[in-house]
Design an enzyme around this catalytic site. Structure first.
Site, PDB file in Angstrom:
ATOM      1  N   LYS A 160       0.838  -1.206   0.000  1.00 14.40           N
ATOM      2  CA  LYS A 160       0.000   0.000   0.000  1.00 14.40           C
ATOM      3  C   LYS A 160       0.878   1.263   0.000  1.00 14.40           C
ATOM      4  O   LYS A 160       2.075   1.188   0.211  1.00 14.40           O
ATOM      5  CB  LYS A 160      -0.914  -0.015   1.232  1.00 14.40           C
ATOM      6  CG  LYS A 160      -1.795  -1.262   1.316  1.00 14.40           C
ATOM      7  CD  LYS A 160      -2.709  -1.390   0.105  1.00 14.40           C
ATOM      8  CE  LYS A 160      -3.707  -2.521   0.213  1.00 14.40           C
ATOM      9  NZ  LYS A 160      -3.128  -3.859   0.186  1.00 14.40           N
TER      10      LYS A 160
HETATM   11  C1  LIG Z   1      -9.243  -2.429  -1.864  1.00 11.15           C
HETATM   12  C2  LIG Z   1      -8.733  -3.223  -0.696  1.00 11.15           C
HETATM   13  N1  LIG Z   1      -9.474  -3.301   0.421  1.00 11.15           N
HETATM   14  C3  LIG Z   1      -9.059  -3.998   1.499  1.00 11.15           C
HETATM   15  C4  LIG Z   1      -7.851  -4.656   1.496  1.00 11.15           C
HETATM   16  C5  LIG Z   1      -7.443  -5.440   2.688  1.00 11.15           C
HETATM   17  O1  LIG Z   1      -6.297  -4.937   3.320  1.00 11.15           O
HETATM   18  P1  LIG Z   1      -5.326  -5.901   4.150  1.00 11.15           P
HETATM   19  O2  LIG Z   1      -4.441  -6.620   3.169  1.00 11.15           O
HETATM   20  O3  LIG Z   1      -4.564  -4.963   5.036  1.00 11.15           O
HETATM   21  O4  LIG Z   1      -6.184  -6.843   4.923  1.00 11.15           O
HETATM   22  C6  LIG Z   1      -7.028  -4.592   0.357  1.00 11.15           C
HETATM   23  C7  LIG Z   1      -5.734  -5.293   0.328  1.00 11.15           C
HETATM   24  O5  LIG Z   1      -5.163  -5.539  -0.701  1.00 11.15           O
HETATM   25  C8  LIG Z   1      -7.482  -3.866  -0.768  1.00 11.15           C
HETATM   26  O6  LIG Z   1      -6.747  -3.781  -1.883  1.00 11.15           O
END
Ligand SMILES: Cc1ncc(COP(=O)(O)O)c(C=O)c1O
Length: 239
Positions: free
Chosen positions: A218
């Site tokens: 991210k």
């Molecule tokens: C659009 C979106 N929402 C939620 C998430 C979930 O995040 P995490 O990987 O920290 O659980 C991601 C992860 O890639 C994502 O791309």
């Protein structure tokens, strides 16, 4: 302004408002890192703060030998940056989504509109709370098409979960206006779009709740982690 200046101004306006592919000014001349954008930004500030926690031998947020309260600082700064009342740091973006849906007390019999292009956690957060995800078409922003949002809102719709994919905000102003007019809550998934803005307003400020991810791939990363922030009274801190 002379007519030449006016012409030059309109040429400049044209160039900066046209996409580079159509002959406009490129926003960037060097490509962004292919992967792990947040990791590329880790530097001296992060080293100093991590070292502080390590030297205090207090890596847990709630108690320890000498807690440095870094997570409290993050939550406070996040509220300030996003103009929301509450922020809750959690273990991941996936957890932040589940907390957001639960905080709005969405459950069995309720529907949540989700885009057709998303990350699987968006669906699982809805299902995990016993609610029904309903797909909405996307438009050229790779985000929800506001017209289809308006069409799909029905008597059981409690919330719209708008996902800003690849750092590119969707038509969030229109979507927020539709949600307000129709009395449904708006959750913004900004996992891929921390720092993105539209018309000078950061994504995450338009909805009732915004969620973020600090996972390694991210814009801003701590390796893993997430945050939920919202303006809906005590709902975020309650979860
Ligand atoms: C659009 C979106 N929402 C939620 C998430 C979930 O995040 P995490 O990987 O920290 O659980 C991601 C992860 O890639 C994502 O791309």
């Amino acid at each position: 302004m002379s007519s030449i200046e006016t012409d030059m101004e309109s040429v400049r306006h044209e160039r900066t408002n046209r996409l580079a592919i159509d002959g406009g000014e490129p926003v960037r001349t060097a490509p962004l890192p292919w992967e792990l954008p947040g990791a590329h930004w880790i530097g001296e500030e992060e080293r100093v703060l991590v070292e502080r926690v390590v030297l205090a031998r207090s890596p847990f947020r709630f108690y320890g030998l000498d807690p440095q309260h870094m997570v409290d600082t993050l939550e406070r700064d996040w509220c300030e940056a996003y103009g929301h009342k509450h922020a809750l740091a959690v273990s991941s973006g996936t957890a932040a989504l589940a907390v957001a849906v639960a905080a709005l007390e969405i459950g069995p019999g309720d529907e949540v509109l989700i885009p057709g292009y998303l990350w699987v956690s968006c669906v699982s957060a809805v299902v995990r709370n016993g609610a029904i995800p309903r797909l909405v078409d996307m438009d050229a922003t790779y985000c929800m098409d506001p017209a289809d949002v308006a069409r799909k809102i029905g008597p059981h719709t409690r919330a719209v979960l708008c996902v800003h994919m690849s750092g590119a905000p969707g038509h969030i102003e229109q979507i927020a206006a539709i949600c307000k007019a129709r009395g449904v809550k708006l959750i913004e998934d900004c996992a891929q779009a921390a720092g993105a803005s539209i018309n000078g307003t950061a994504v995450g400020r338009f909805g009732d709740i915004g969620i973020f991810s600090f996972q390694l791939n991210k814009n801003m990363t701590s390796g893993d982690g997430g945050s939920t922030e919202g303006k809906t009274g005590s709902s975020c801190t309650k979860s």
